[in-house]
Design a protein around this motif. Structure first.
Motif, PDB file in Angstrom:
ATOM      1  N   LEU A  80      39.550  39.821  43.945  1.00  0.00           N
ATOM      2  CA  LEU A  80      38.313  40.617  43.895  1.00  0.00           C
ATOM      3  C   LEU A  80      37.876  40.855  42.461  1.00  0.00           C
ATOM      4  N   ALA A  81      36.570  40.892  42.237  1.00  0.00           N
ATOM      5  CA  ALA A  81      36.048  41.292  40.928  1.00  0.00           C
ATOM      6  C   ALA A  81      36.350  42.781  40.741  1.00  0.00           C
ATOM      7  N   SER A  82      36.504  43.222  39.498  1.00  0.00           N
ATOM      8  CA  SER A  82      36.823  44.638  39.237  1.00  0.00           C
ATOM      9  C   SER A  82      35.813  45.559  39.921  1.00  0.00           C
ATOM     10  N   SER A  83      34.518  45.227  39.791  1.00  0.00           N
ATOM     11  CA  SER A  83      33.493  46.125  40.357  1.00  0.00           C
ATOM     12  C   SER A  83      33.630  46.194  41.888  1.00  0.00           C
ATOM     13  N   SER A  84      33.949  45.071  42.541  1.00  0.00           N
ATOM     14  CA  SER A  84      34.082  45.071  44.011  1.00  0.00           C
ATOM     15  C   SER A  84      35.287  45.905  44.437  1.00  0.00           C
ATOM     16  N   LEU A  85      36.401  45.774  43.682  1.00  0.00           N
ATOM     17  CA  LEU A  85      37.600  46.548  44.027  1.00  0.00           C
ATOM     18  C   LEU A  85      37.324  48.043  43.868  1.00  0.00           C
ATOM     19  N   VAL A  86      36.669  48.400  42.766  1.00  0.00           N
ATOM     20  CA  VAL A  86      36.383  49.822  42.514  1.00  0.00           C
ATOM     21  C   VAL A  86      35.440  50.359  43.592  1.00  0.00           C
ATOM     22  N   ASN A  87      34.411  49.574  43.959  1.00  0.00           N
ATOM     23  CA  ASN A  87      33.472  50.024  45.015  1.00  0.00           C
ATOM     24  C   ASN A  87      34.198  50.234  46.338  1.00  0.00           C
ATOM     25  N   LEU A  88      35.109  49.304  46.643  1.00  0.00           N
ATOM     26  CA  LEU A  88      35.837  49.392  47.910  1.00  0.00           C
ATOM     27  C   LEU A  88      36.707  50.657  47.944  1.00  0.00           C
TER      28      LEU A  88
END
Ligand code: SF4
Length: 386
Positions: A80-88
């Motif tokens: 996962l991209a950092s932004s996607s992981l953080v959003n999740l």
């Protein structure tokens, strides 16, 4: 009356907060391993965005339950991209009530991720990493079809440590094609040298529809025999005890205080939610499951009932044999009695007496657990309670 803690629980055993376990499945990998029977796909990255949206829809389906542990597994969630992981993680923590002491695990495959991802993960609450190392020599890694090298393993461990992770677990496989006791010894020594806090050790199972099962049908897969596997198990016990690990579950070893809280929720037979394709849930005395198809999950991410409500008898038996997997704790008799209104001996006295006479179970006023001789014969012991 406060219950007495057995001496092997000191130094401290990590506690599990109140609440459900939450597992999230991310079914995407860079490449499919030769033995892999999990729900995962390589080369379908264009499904990742829609999959994350479907996960959001599934999260919204649940009430704002208390969550004791969170496990992001796969697949390879470290893709996962950092932004996607953080959003999740943000979506999960905004929807559910995550305990302030919750264990939050991210599964990582060596050679994926980056210092930026580790930093983002740590700041977003991830406090434990499970690394899919599996083997520690290039020949075996290639045989397994793993998409990483020894240098990837060393670099990923070093990056994770530099990012401040103090709780690393390694998955390792044994009983591999052509594997000798000497090779297994070298694998154990290399794993210990990387100083993990936790090890999960699994014997290879040849799953249907894998490259290994095709090789097996063609007579090309030569696996170690039962005696060799037993020798590998004995050796791992010897090496890990010497390195100060404790076996707290049949396949799990840890430094004191680093036991997996998430997996203990399964073994305590407590409720858990499984989000994503192929994931399973257990709550309200019922089991739910998603099908294995990612396409179907995208269309309908609501989990389906997979069994009717369990009878009390079924729940008792399941709680007993799952709890017996915990080789240090075993079943706390007082907890069992508080949950089911009767002591396990009252329900299973004849079976317990027989297994104690055979030297496979130990019973004390506080608890019931496998004896050292019972651990390798655990499946035979569990059958006695079904
Ligand atoms: S990394 Fe894990 S999930 Fe992915 S293909 Fe390999 S075994 Fe399967």
């Amino acid at each position: 009356m406060p219950r007495q803690r057995p001496s092997e629980f000191d130094p401290p055993f990590r506690s599990v907060p109140a609440g459900n376990g939450l597992y999230l499945h991310f079914p995407f990998c860079r490449k499919r391993c030769s033995y892999c029977g999990f729900v995962c796909h390589a080369g379908l990255d264009f499904f990742i965005e829609p999959y994350l949206e479907a996960l959001e829809r599934e999260i919204a389906f649940y009430p704002a339950w208390e969550i004791a542990t969170l496990y992001l597994g796969g697949g390879t969630p470290s893709l996962l991209a950092s932004s996607s992981l953080v959003n999740l993680l943000d979506r999960i923590t905004k929807h559910f009530c995550l305990a302030s002491t919750a264990e939050v695990t991210l599964e990582v495959n060596p050679g994926t991720g980056s210092p930026a991802l580790w930093e983002a993960a740590r700041l977003a609450g991830v406090n434990r990493i499970s690394l899919g190392i599996q083997a520690l020599d290039i020949t075996t890694l290639q045989l397994l079809g793993r998409d990483h090298t020894m240098a990837d393993i060393e670099r990923t461990v070093s990056e994770l440590r530099s990012s401040g992770f103090t709780d690393l677990s390694f998955d390792l496989l044994y009983g591999l094609p052509g594997q000798t006791l000497k090779q297994w010894d070298q694998t154990l020594a290399a794993a210990i040298a990387l100083t993990p806090e936790h090890l999960s050790l699994y014997s290879l199972q040849v799953e249907e529809n894998t490259l290994f099962s095709a090789w097996q049908r063609q007579g090309l897969l030569v696996l170690p025999g039962e005696d060799d596997e037993r020798a590998m198990l004995d050796l791992l016990a010897e090496r890990l005890v010497t390195a100060d690990f404790r076996r707290y579950e049949i396949s799990s070893w840890s430094k004191p205080g680093h036991e997996s809280a998430h997996n203990r929720i399964y073994w305590y037979n407590r409720p858990y939610i499984g989000l994503g394709a192929g994931a399973h849930s257990y709550h309200d005395g019922r089991r739910y499951a998603h099908g294995r198809s990612v396409r179907s999950y995208l269309q309908d991410p609501v989990p389906k009932l997979s069994s009717g409500r369990q009878t009390r008898q079924e729940t008792m038996a399941e709680t007993l044999f799952l709890g017996l997997r915990l080789t240090l704790e075993g079943i706390w008799r007082a907890d069992f009695a508080a949950r089911f209104g009767k002591d396990p001996y009252e329900e299973y006295g004849p079976a317990i007496d027989r297994l104690v006479r055979l030297g496979l179970l130990e019973i004390t006023p506080e608890r019931l657990r496998l004896s050292p001789a019972g651990i390798p014969l655990a499946n035979e012991v569990f059958v006695a309670f079904l």
